[in-house]
Design a protein around this motif. Sequence first.
Motif, PDB file in Angstrom:
ATOM      1  N   LYS A  69       0.896  -1.052  -0.022  1.00 19.04           N
ATOM      2  CA  LYS A  69       0.226   0.043   0.127  1.00 19.04           C
ATOM      3  C   LYS A  69       0.913   1.290  -0.137  1.00 19.04           C
ATOM      4  N   GLY A  70       0.312   2.442  -0.714  1.00 19.86           N
ATOM      5  CA  GLY A  70       1.177   3.730  -0.862  1.00 19.86           C
ATOM      6  C   GLY A  70       0.537   4.768  -0.247  1.00 19.86           C
ATOM      7  N   MET A  71       1.551   5.674   0.198  1.00 16.38           N
ATOM      8  CA  MET A  71       0.947   7.108   0.796  1.00 16.38           C
ATOM      9  C   MET A  71       1.579   7.969  -0.367  1.00 16.38           C
ATOM     10  N   PHE A  72       0.948   8.517  -1.193  1.00  7.25           N
ATOM     11  CA  PHE A  72       1.422   9.188  -2.136  1.00  7.25           C
ATOM     12  C   PHE A  72       1.253  10.766  -1.739  1.00  7.25           C
ATOM     13  N   LEU A  73       2.288  11.788  -1.490  1.00  7.71           N
ATOM     14  CA  LEU A  73       2.180  13.064  -0.907  1.00  7.71           C
ATOM     15  C   LEU A  73       2.672  13.958  -2.034  1.00  7.71           C
ATOM     16  N   ASP A  74       1.746  15.080  -2.193  1.00  3.78           N
ATOM     17  CA  ASP A  74       2.162  16.148  -3.045  1.00  3.78           C
ATOM     18  C   ASP A  74       3.185  16.661  -1.986  1.00  3.78           C
ATOM     19  N   ARG A  75       4.126  17.639  -2.499  1.00  4.53           N
ATOM     20  CA  ARG A  75       5.278  18.321  -1.587  1.00  4.53           C
ATOM     21  C   ARG A  75       5.030  19.563  -1.090  1.00  4.53           C
ATOM     22  N   ASP A  76       4.876  20.842  -2.062  1.00  5.35           N
ATOM     23  CA  ASP A  76       4.744  22.032  -1.677  1.00  5.35           C
ATOM     24  C   ASP A  76       3.208  22.172  -1.136  1.00  5.35           C
ATOM     25  N   GLY A  77       3.313  22.580   0.087  1.00  4.12           N
ATOM     26  CA  GLY A  77       2.160  22.862   1.029  1.00  4.12           C
ATOM     27  C   GLY A  77       1.592  21.635   1.872  1.00  4.12           C
ATOM     28  N   VAL A  78       2.102  20.290   1.516  1.00  5.75           N
ATOM     29  CA  VAL A  78       1.744  19.347   2.442  1.00  5.75           C
ATOM     30  C   VAL A  78       2.996  18.710   3.359  1.00  5.75           C
ATOM     31  N   ILE A  79       4.258  18.771   2.645  1.00  2.00           N
ATOM     32  CA  ILE A  79       5.354  18.466   3.581  1.00  2.00           C
ATOM     33  C   ILE A  79       6.242  19.772   3.702  1.00  2.00           C
ATOM     34  N   ASN A  80       6.506  20.705   2.989  1.00  2.00           N
ATOM     35  CA  ASN A  80       6.922  21.969   3.023  1.00  2.00           C
ATOM     36  C   ASN A  80       6.362  23.097   3.093  1.00  2.00           C
ATOM     37  N   GLU A  81       6.760  24.179   3.612  1.00  2.00           N
ATOM     38  CA  GLU A  81       6.210  25.491   3.471  1.00  2.00           C
ATOM     39  C   GLU A  81       6.282  26.234   1.870  1.00  2.00           C
ATOM     40  N   VAL A  82       5.242  26.670   1.543  1.00  2.00           N
ATOM     41  CA  VAL A  82       5.193  27.432   0.305  1.00  2.00           C
ATOM     42  C   VAL A  82       4.308  28.686   0.418  1.00  2.00           C
ATOM     43  N   LEU A  83       4.638  29.787  -0.379  1.00  2.00           N
ATOM     44  CA  LEU A  83       3.758  30.848  -0.057  1.00  2.00           C
ATOM     45  C   LEU A  83       3.694  31.409   1.123  1.00  2.00           C
TER      46      LEU A  83
ATOM     47  N   GLN B 282       5.519  33.724   4.754  1.00  2.00           N
ATOM     48  CA  GLN B 282       6.145  35.263   4.887  1.00  2.00           C
ATOM     49  C   GLN B 282       7.694  34.582   4.748  1.00  2.00           C
ATOM     50  N   ARG B 283       7.999  33.401   4.969  1.00  2.00           N
ATOM     51  CA  ARG B 283       9.434  33.068   4.945  1.00  2.00           C
ATOM     52  C   ARG B 283       9.822  32.527   3.626  1.00  2.00           C
ATOM     53  N   VAL B 284       9.127  31.910   2.847  1.00  2.00           N
ATOM     54  CA  VAL B 284       9.256  31.505   1.748  1.00  2.00           C
ATOM     55  C   VAL B 284       8.087  31.514   0.585  1.00  2.00           C
ATOM     56  N   LYS B 285       8.561  32.160  -0.595  1.00  2.00           N
ATOM     57  CA  LYS B 285       7.339  32.249  -1.655  1.00  2.00           C
ATOM     58  C   LYS B 285       7.521  30.892  -2.313  1.00  2.00           C
ATOM     59  N   PHE B 286       8.676  30.513  -3.131  1.00  2.00           N
ATOM     60  CA  PHE B 286       8.590  29.076  -3.928  1.00  2.00           C
ATOM     61  C   PHE B 286       9.946  28.471  -3.362  1.00  2.00           C
ATOM     62  N   VAL B 287       9.980  27.342  -3.548  1.00  2.00           N
ATOM     63  CA  VAL B 287      11.280  26.359  -3.271  1.00  2.00           C
ATOM     64  C   VAL B 287      11.950  26.218  -4.236  1.00  2.00           C
ATOM     65  N   ASN B 288      13.039  27.156  -4.711  1.00  2.00           N
ATOM     66  CA  ASN B 288      13.839  26.944  -5.718  1.00  2.00           C
ATOM     67  C   ASN B 288      15.305  26.775  -5.460  1.00  2.00           C
ATOM     68  N   LYS B 289      15.694  26.537  -4.088  1.00  2.00           N
ATOM     69  CA  LYS B 289      16.800  26.054  -3.759  1.00  2.00           C
ATOM     70  C   LYS B 289      16.968  25.363  -2.330  1.00  2.00           C
ATOM     71  N   PRO B 290      17.816  24.828  -1.933  1.00  2.00           N
ATOM     72  CA  PRO B 290      17.675  23.961  -0.541  1.00  2.00           C
ATOM     73  C   PRO B 290      17.493  24.907   0.460  1.00  2.00           C
ATOM     74  N   GLY B 291      17.853  26.060   0.660  1.00  2.00           N
ATOM     75  CA  GLY B 291      17.582  27.034   1.641  1.00  2.00           C
ATOM     76  C   GLY B 291      16.261  27.624   1.678  1.00  2.00           C
ATOM     77  N   ASP B 292      15.470  27.253   0.803  1.00  2.00           N
ATOM     78  CA  ASP B 292      13.947  27.539   0.799  1.00  2.00           C
ATOM     79  C   ASP B 292      13.236  26.460   1.360  1.00  2.00           C
ATOM     80  N   PHE B 293      13.923  25.602   1.784  1.00  2.00           N
ATOM     81  CA  PHE B 293      12.895  24.445   2.073  1.00  2.00           C
ATOM     82  C   PHE B 293      12.810  24.091   3.629  1.00  2.00           C
ATOM     83  N   TYR B 294      11.699  24.162   4.368  1.00  2.00           N
ATOM     84  CA  TYR B 294      11.188  24.052   5.601  1.00  2.00           C
ATOM     85  C   TYR B 294      10.300  23.078   5.586  1.00  2.00           C
ATOM     86  N   LEU B 295      10.391  21.856   6.592  1.00  2.00           N
ATOM     87  CA  LEU B 295       9.356  21.098   6.926  1.00  2.00           C
ATOM     88  C   LEU B 295       8.250  21.810   7.501  1.00  2.00           C
ATOM     89  N   LEU B 296       6.865  21.303   7.167  1.00  2.00           N
ATOM     90  CA  LEU B 296       5.765  21.886   7.709  1.00  2.00           C
ATOM     91  C   LEU B 296       5.692  21.045   9.280  1.00  2.00           C
TER      92      LEU B 296
END
Length: 176
Positions: free
Chosen positions: A3-17, A19-33
């Motif tokens: 059985k699988g758990m398919f996860l979208d990334r932006d907005g499910v796993i990490n912040e997007v849009l 105050q801290r990050v708009k888009f994740v275009n480099k590792p420094g933009d990646f923050y786990l929710l």
Amino acid sequence: MDKGMFLDRDGVINEVLTQRVKFVNKPGDFYLLDGVGEAIKAFNDMGFRVFVVTNQGGIGLGYMTEDSLTAIHNKMADDLAQYGAVIDDIAYCPHKPHAGCPCRKPKPQMILDLAEKHVVDPGQSYMVGDREPDIEAGRQAGTTTVLVGAKDRHTAEPDKHFPNLLTFASWLKKHL
């Protein structure tokens, strides 16, 4: 079959849009929710194969390279490892939005390809997303669909809705 758990990334796993990050275009933009590491670890412990399926139109638009995306995903894996959480595989669509490719959500091809590659039964699996294209892709692939986040800003009709990934993981643990 697994059985699988398919996860979208932006907005499910990490912040997007945020105050801290708009888009994740480099590792420094990646923050786990909050709670994501614990949620993915719980999915691992429940016997789910965990996959990320993500539209990454920034590659096609020239905002980042595939090497940058690999570095972002390596950071994601490192961040999740601090919780003992593991992602089994990642599929991404690098094409521009509206390119008409077969892999971009809401089309289900990324989910179907991962399911075939890893011998996963979509009918016993979940697709978790924060937007309508995620829900539609999961529906077309034959998964149970889960919307996370504020439902009032969506027209999507998921099978389940939770405020975040950890709340869903906690619910699932009680209902398996």
